[in-house]
Write a protein that holds these residues in place. Structure first.
Motif, PDB file in Angstrom:
ATOM      1  N   UNK A 149       0.807  -1.215   0.000  1.00  0.00           N
ATOM      2  CA  UNK A 149       0.000   0.000   0.000  1.00  0.00           C
ATOM      3  C   UNK A 149       0.843   1.268   0.000  1.00  0.00           C
ATOM      4  N   UNK A 150       1.963   1.276   0.729  1.00  0.00           N
ATOM      5  CA  UNK A 150       2.787   2.481   0.837  1.00  0.00           C
ATOM      6  C   UNK A 150       3.441   2.882  -0.486  1.00  0.00           C
ATOM      7  N   UNK A 151       3.636   1.927  -1.394  1.00  0.00           N
ATOM      8  CA  UNK A 151       4.272   2.247  -2.682  1.00  0.00           C
ATOM      9  C   UNK A 151       3.269   2.516  -3.802  1.00  0.00           C
ATOM     10  N   UNK A 152       2.037   2.139  -3.624  1.00  0.00           N
ATOM     11  CA  UNK A 152       1.046   2.251  -4.699  1.00  0.00           C
ATOM     12  C   UNK A 152       0.812   3.672  -5.199  1.00  0.00           C
ATOM     13  N   UNK A 153       0.850   4.692  -4.329  1.00  0.00           N
ATOM     14  CA  UNK A 153       0.672   6.052  -4.858  1.00  0.00           C
ATOM     15  C   UNK A 153       1.748   6.461  -5.871  1.00  0.00           C
ATOM     16  N   UNK A 154       2.886   5.797  -5.832  1.00  0.00           N
ATOM     17  CA  UNK A 154       3.989   6.110  -6.735  1.00  0.00           C
ATOM     18  C   UNK A 154       3.956   5.231  -7.987  1.00  0.00           C
ATOM     19  N   UNK A 155       2.930   4.367  -8.073  1.00  0.00           N
ATOM     20  CA  UNK A 155       2.779   3.453  -9.208  1.00  0.00           C
ATOM     21  C   UNK A 155       1.350   3.517  -9.746  1.00  0.00           C
ATOM     22  N   UNK A 156       0.816   4.728  -9.819  1.00  0.00           N
ATOM     23  CA  UNK A 156      -0.540   4.950 -10.344  1.00  0.00           C
ATOM     24  C   UNK A 156      -1.580   4.108  -9.627  1.00  0.00           C
ATOM     25  N   UNK A 179      14.392  -2.534 -13.333  1.00  0.00           N
ATOM     26  CA  UNK A 179      14.588  -1.426 -14.276  1.00  0.00           C
ATOM     27  C   UNK A 179      13.313  -1.144 -15.065  1.00  0.00           C
ATOM     28  N   UNK A 180      12.633  -2.191 -15.482  1.00  0.00           N
ATOM     29  CA  UNK A 180      11.401  -2.033 -16.250  1.00  0.00           C
ATOM     30  C   UNK A 180      10.293  -1.425 -15.385  1.00  0.00           C
ATOM     31  N   UNK A 192       8.387   7.406 -10.467  1.00  0.00           N
ATOM     32  CA  UNK A 192       8.306   7.926  -9.093  1.00  0.00           C
ATOM     33  C   UNK A 192       8.701   6.877  -8.056  1.00  0.00           C
ATOM     34  N   UNK A 193       8.746   5.613  -8.427  1.00  0.00           N
ATOM     35  CA  UNK A 193       9.183   4.562  -7.504  1.00  0.00           C
ATOM     36  C   UNK A 193      10.687   4.578  -7.267  1.00  0.00           C
ATOM     37  N   UNK A 194      11.420   5.135  -8.207  1.00  0.00           N
ATOM     38  CA  UNK A 194      12.888   5.064  -8.137  1.00  0.00           C
ATOM     39  C   UNK A 194      13.433   5.554  -6.807  1.00  0.00           C
TER      40      UNK A 194
END
Length: 97
Positions: A14-21, A39-40, A47-49
């Motif tokens: 959940x914490x990363x989803x805002x950065x992955x649309x 990388x893909x 924004x995940x980087x």
């Protein structure tokens, strides 16, 4: 008969989803290694980087990586070969109080 495309899934908490649309799972095709898949993923969701990798491109120490529910360490990343149907889960450590 055509060649079948290999597919893997990267699961995002959940914490990363805002950065992955908002995506909980990202399906990727034709990636034989963990590093290629990462990388893909970052190319698709730039924004995940900053949440996953350092400036030199290595996965942060506080991000746990699981392949098919088996935790893998950073020393294994270059050696990880992914197969069709594999699931990679990325879990950043949570801090708080």
């Amino acid at each position: 008969m055509g060649d079948r495309v290999m597919s893997i899934v990267i699961e995002l908490p959940t914490t990363l989803r805002p950065f992955a649309s908002g995506e909980a799972q990202v399906a990727l095709n034709d990636h034989a290694s963990f590093n290629e898949a990462l990388d893909s993923l970052i190319a698709r969701h730039p924004r995940l980087k900053s949440r996953l990798v350092t400036g030199s491109g290595t996965v942060y120490d506080f991000v746990s990586v699981f392949v098919n529910d088996r935790r893998v360490g950073p020393d294994e990343f270059p050696e990880i070969t992914l197969g069709d149907g594999d699931v990679v889960t990325l879990v950043p450590a949570m801090a708080g109080g």
